[in-house]
Design a protein around this motif. Structure first.
Motif, PDB file in Angstrom:
ATOM      1  N   LEU A 199      28.679  35.369  54.081  1.00  0.00           N
ATOM      2  CA  LEU A 199      28.356  34.821  52.748  1.00  0.00           C
ATOM      3  C   LEU A 199      28.353  35.892  51.663  1.00  0.00           C
ATOM      4  CD1 LEU A 199      25.235  32.576  53.651  1.00  0.00           C
ATOM      5  CD2 LEU A 199      27.653  32.058  53.893  1.00  0.00           C
ATOM      6  N   VAL A 200      28.347  37.165  52.089  1.00  0.00           N
ATOM      7  CA  VAL A 200      28.069  38.243  51.138  1.00  0.00           C
ATOM      8  C   VAL A 200      29.353  38.766  50.508  1.00  0.00           C
ATOM      9  CG1 VAL A 200      27.095  40.563  50.917  1.00  0.00           C
ATOM     10  CG2 VAL A 200      25.995  38.861  52.405  1.00  0.00           C
ATOM     11  N   THR A 201      29.302  38.945  49.189  1.00  0.00           N
ATOM     12  CA  THR A 201      30.490  39.449  48.506  1.00  0.00           C
ATOM     13  C   THR A 201      30.090  40.140  47.201  1.00  0.00           C
ATOM     14  OG1 THR A 201      32.735  38.845  47.846  1.00  0.00           O
ATOM     15  CG2 THR A 201      31.002  37.351  47.179  1.00  0.00           C
ATOM     16  N   ASP A 202      31.092  40.694  46.503  1.00  0.00           N
ATOM     17  CA  ASP A 202      30.864  41.248  45.163  1.00  0.00           C
ATOM     18  C   ASP A 202      30.961  40.078  44.193  1.00  0.00           C
ATOM     19  OD1 ASP A 202      31.048  42.347  42.646  1.00  0.00           O
ATOM     20  OD2 ASP A 202      32.346  44.008  43.258  1.00  0.00           O
ATOM     21  N   THR A 203      29.832  39.472  43.888  1.00  0.00           N
ATOM     22  CA  THR A 203      29.849  38.241  43.086  1.00  0.00           C
ATOM     23  C   THR A 203      30.249  38.508  41.636  1.00  0.00           C
ATOM     24  OG1 THR A 203      27.466  38.486  42.859  1.00  0.00           O
ATOM     25  CG2 THR A 203      28.230  36.913  44.500  1.00  0.00           C
ATOM     26  N   SER A 204      29.978  39.704  41.144  1.00  0.00           N
ATOM     27  CA  SER A 204      30.371  40.036  39.776  1.00  0.00           C
ATOM     28  C   SER A 204      31.898  40.034  39.646  1.00  0.00           C
ATOM     29  CB  SER A 204      29.798  41.406  39.393  1.00  0.00           C
ATOM     30  OG  SER A 204      30.466  41.903  38.265  1.00  0.00           O
ATOM     31  N   LEU A 205      32.565  40.623  40.626  1.00  0.00           N
ATOM     32  CA  LEU A 205      34.038  40.635  40.634  1.00  0.00           C
ATOM     33  C   LEU A 205      34.563  39.202  40.718  1.00  0.00           C
ATOM     34  CD1 LEU A 205      36.600  42.410  40.759  1.00  0.00           C
ATOM     35  CD2 LEU A 205      36.375  42.386  43.259  1.00  0.00           C
ATOM     36  N   LEU A 206      33.980  38.452  41.634  1.00  0.00           N
ATOM     37  CA  LEU A 206      34.390  37.058  41.834  1.00  0.00           C
ATOM     38  C   LEU A 206      34.275  36.256  40.530  1.00  0.00           C
ATOM     39  CD1 LEU A 206      34.846  34.810  44.214  1.00  0.00           C
ATOM     40  CD2 LEU A 206      32.432  34.334  43.815  1.00  0.00           C
ATOM     41  N   LEU A 207      33.140  36.419  39.829  1.00  0.00           N
ATOM     42  CA  LEU A 207      32.883  35.608  38.630  1.00  0.00           C
ATOM     43  C   LEU A 207      33.766  36.057  37.467  1.00  0.00           C
ATOM     44  CD1 LEU A 207      29.006  35.357  38.951  1.00  0.00           C
ATOM     45  CD2 LEU A 207      30.688  33.548  39.390  1.00  0.00           C
ATOM     46  N   ASN A 208      33.958  37.358  37.336  1.00  0.00           N
ATOM     47  CA  ASN A 208      34.822  37.840  36.262  1.00  0.00           C
ATOM     48  C   ASN A 208      36.264  37.385  36.463  1.00  0.00           C
ATOM     49  OD1 ASN A 208      33.511  39.680  34.101  1.00  0.00           O
ATOM     50  ND2 ASN A 208      32.418  40.141  35.985  1.00  0.00           N
ATOM     51  N   ARG A 209      36.703  37.394  37.728  1.00  0.00           N
ATOM     52  CA  ARG A 209      38.065  36.906  38.010  1.00  0.00           C
ATOM     53  C   ARG A 209      38.163  35.403  37.726  1.00  0.00           C
ATOM     54  NH1 ARG A 209      39.556  40.314  43.423  1.00  0.00           N
ATOM     55  NH2 ARG A 209      40.334  42.152  42.307  1.00  0.00           N
ATOM     56  N   ALA A 210      37.099  34.690  38.072  1.00  0.00           N
ATOM     57  CA  ALA A 210      37.095  33.241  37.830  1.00  0.00           C
ATOM     58  C   ALA A 210      37.187  32.976  36.328  1.00  0.00           C
ATOM     59  CB  ALA A 210      35.834  32.619  38.413  1.00  0.00           C
ATOM     60  N   LEU A 211      36.415  33.736  35.542  1.00  0.00           N
ATOM     61  CA  LEU A 211      36.449  33.545  34.082  1.00  0.00           C
ATOM     62  C   LEU A 211      37.825  33.901  33.532  1.00  0.00           C
ATOM     63  CD1 LEU A 211      32.872  34.878  33.279  1.00  0.00           C
ATOM     64  CD2 LEU A 211      33.701  32.562  32.789  1.00  0.00           C
ATOM     65  N   ASP A 212      38.417  34.991  34.054  1.00  0.00           N
ATOM     66  CA  ASP A 212      39.767  35.368  33.626  1.00  0.00           C
ATOM     67  C   ASP A 212      40.770  34.247  33.911  1.00  0.00           C
ATOM     68  OD1 ASP A 212      38.876  37.811  32.784  1.00  0.00           O
ATOM     69  OD2 ASP A 212      39.491  38.902  34.602  1.00  0.00           O
ATOM     70  N   ALA A 213      40.528  33.547  35.013  1.00  0.00           N
ATOM     71  CA  ALA A 213      41.467  32.488  35.416  1.00  0.00           C
ATOM     72  C   ALA A 213      41.178  31.167  34.707  1.00  0.00           C
ATOM     73  CB  ALA A 213      41.402  32.308  36.937  1.00  0.00           C
ATOM     74  N   GLY A 214      40.215  31.173  33.770  1.00  0.00           N
ATOM     75  CA  GLY A 214      39.960  29.962  32.992  1.00  0.00           C
ATOM     76  C   GLY A 214      38.999  28.983  33.640  1.00  0.00           C
ATOM     77  N   LYS A 215      38.262  29.454  34.638  1.00  0.00           N
ATOM     78  CA  LYS A 215      37.289  28.557  35.297  1.00  0.00           C
ATOM     79  C   LYS A 215      36.005  28.451  34.474  1.00  0.00           C
ATOM     80  CE  LYS A 215      39.740  28.322  39.172  1.00  0.00           C
ATOM     81  NZ  LYS A 215      40.542  27.134  39.421  1.00  0.00           N
ATOM     82  N   HIS A 216      35.264  27.376  34.705  1.00  0.00           N
ATOM     83  CA  HIS A 216      33.958  27.193  34.067  1.00  0.00           C
ATOM     84  C   HIS A 216      32.870  27.740  34.982  1.00  0.00           C
ATOM     85  CE1 HIS A 216      35.961  24.199  31.481  1.00  0.00           C
ATOM     86  NE2 HIS A 216      35.011  24.549  30.629  1.00  0.00           N
TER      87      HIS A 216
END
Ligand code: GDP
Ligand code: IMO
Ligand code: MG
Length: 428
Positions: A199-216
């Motif tokens: 379950l563990v990951t770099d959530t900051s990287l994940l969220l920034n990439r999601a925002l870059d990709a246009g996700k909410h």
């Protein structure tokens, strides 16, 4: 595409869980950014009622990725209990991810939370006893344990040793408790490591990439503005940043990402635990709000303290968080009150304060100055548009909007998922 933040405008339990759930179907990621299992969010979906503590409320919406951010303190026993409880009821929790930088609540944090409260006597804060304060104290003191430490036994052992060294002196010599051994803590924590690892990951990287990709991405605050460690009624607060700024540090995104700040505010006020509360009621109206609003803590079952709407608190929340939209909840609870008082300013020892006093002592002395609004008797729980609300209910909402510093974009008229009047869309 934007990040949105949901925060509580008062002292918690405003209905943040329901609001998060409401937006769920249009959101890709829901991130809990502060607090831990001191939170209690009740979400009602059809005949089912869910009580969430540590998991983000977005976990109830299919397709949403629930994220536990770095700003959260995680009690692993509670985490897996909650996951198992939801899975047993058919909720898919497999998308959950947890920041490797989130801190852990160890068993000794819970012990210290409880003993220190007991020894505070009259100065008790009335914490939830979940170990929240001691876990954050260790984080700031640089002797905390992080999620990633579970994957390196040597490091974990060293850190537990470092953390227990002083605590055992305190537990044994001051509080007359038994010493806690490094071995028992390490063994208990390691027992969760393999289940936690995927379950563990770099959530900051994940969220920034999601925002870059246009996700909410929706950042869901636990607790509330008046319980925030910087901006709340210190020391009667929780130990984390529950305001919108907390989403930045506790989620690992830049402030420019945030487009909407949605504050949840009850149509009256409640508070659990000790601390100042100017509009608190000690008469039959207080009981009316407890009964009608079912104001019992989701986490501890304690009856909540109740009072009328406090507009200076709402204005303060508006300014501290940069609120763009309010969601006004539990308007239905006020049905049947002939004249509804609203606090518009305070009287502090004979001096009028239109805004939150800067001094905590003044706030302790603040007496509400009320303006009364005519109530309504019609059942409003079936209303789905603003026009369907009785005229007096509409006027009450418009008066709160004028007094509170931001527009009221949605109005809760019952606990159910769809019991809401939307005036302005909350997700672009
Ligand atoms: P949270 O901690 O901010 O998520 O709020 P809680 O879940 O602790 O407390 C809010 C309570 O109010 C829950 O029991 C909700 O089901 C309930 N609730 C939320 N919105 C409404 C509403 O508009 N009307 C009524 N009657 N209940 C509501
Ligand atoms: P949600 O997210 C209401 C209160 C406690 C106590 C103080 C400190 O459901 O709105 P803590 O255990 O955090 O150290 O306790 O904060 N408190 C809450 N009150 N709702 C909450 O969460 C709360 N979380 C903590 O009652 O007064
Ligand atoms: Mg709650």
């Amino acid at each position: 595409m934007p990040a949105l933040v949901i925060v509580g405008a008062q002292w918690g339990d405003e209905g943040k869980g329901k609001a998060t759930d409401l937006l769920g179907s249009r959101i890709d990621y829901v991130v809990k950014f502060n607090g831990g299992n001191n939170a209690g969010h009740t979400v009602v979906i059809g005949d089912e009622k869910y009580a969430l503590h540590l998991l983000p409320s977005g976990i109830l919406t299919e397709g949403v990725v629930p994220v536990i951010g770095n700003g959260v303190v995680v009690d692993l026993e509670v985490l897996f209990e909650e996951i198992d409880g939801l899975e047993a009821r058919g909720i898919d929790t497999s998308k959950l991810v947890i920041s490797s930088n989130a801190h852990l609540i160890a068993p000794y944090h819970r012990t210290i939370d409880k003993v220190t409260e007991r020894f505070l006597g009259k100065r008790q804060i009335g914490t939830t006893g979940r170990g929240i304060g001691p876990a954050y104290a260790d984080k700031i003191n640089r002797v905390g344990l992080r999620v990633q430490d579970l994957f390196d036994e040597n490091i974990l052992r060293q850190k537990v040793e470092g953390s227990l060294f002083q605590k055992n002196q305190l537990l044994v010599k001051v509080y007359n408790r038994r010493a806690i051994t490094v071995d028992e803590i390490v063994a208990e924590l390691l027992g969760y490591a393999e289940r936690l690892r995927p379950l563990v990951t770099d959530t900051s990287l994940l969220l920034n990439r999601a925002l870059d990709a246009g996700k909410h991405v929706l950042f869901e605050g636990g607790q509330a503005t008046m319980l925030d460690v910087d901006h709340g009624t210190y020391p009667f607060v929780t130990s984390s940043s529950a305001t919108a700024g907390g989403a930045v540090t506790g989620g690992g995104i830049g402030p420019g990402r945030i487009e909407r700040v949605i504050a949840i505010v009850k149509a009256y006020t409640t508070r659990v635990g000790a601390g100042p509360f100017p509009t608190e009621l000690f008469d039959e109206w207080g009981d009316f709000l407890v009964d009608n609003g079912q104001e019992f803590g989701t986490t501890t079952g304690r009856p909540r303290r109740t009072g009328w709407y406090d507009a200076p608190v709402a204005r303060y929340a508006s300014r501290i968080n940069g609120v763009t939209d309010f969601v006004l909840t539990k308007l239905d609870v006020l049905t049947g009150i002939e004249r509804i008082p609203v606090c518009v300013a305070y009287d502090v020892d004979g001096v009028r304060f239109d805004e939150m006093p800067a001094s905590q002592s003044d706030f302790h002395h603040a007496k509400p100055i009320y303006q009364e609004f005519p109530g309504w008797t019609e059942d409003i729980s079936a209303a789905r548009t603003f026009d369907e609300l009785p005229r007096n209910a509409q006027d009450y909402v418009l008066a709160l909007e004028r007094l509170s510093g931001a527009r009221i974009s949605a109005i809760g008229v019952g606990p159910a998922r769809d019991a809401i009047v939307v005036r302005h869309d909350l997700v672009d």
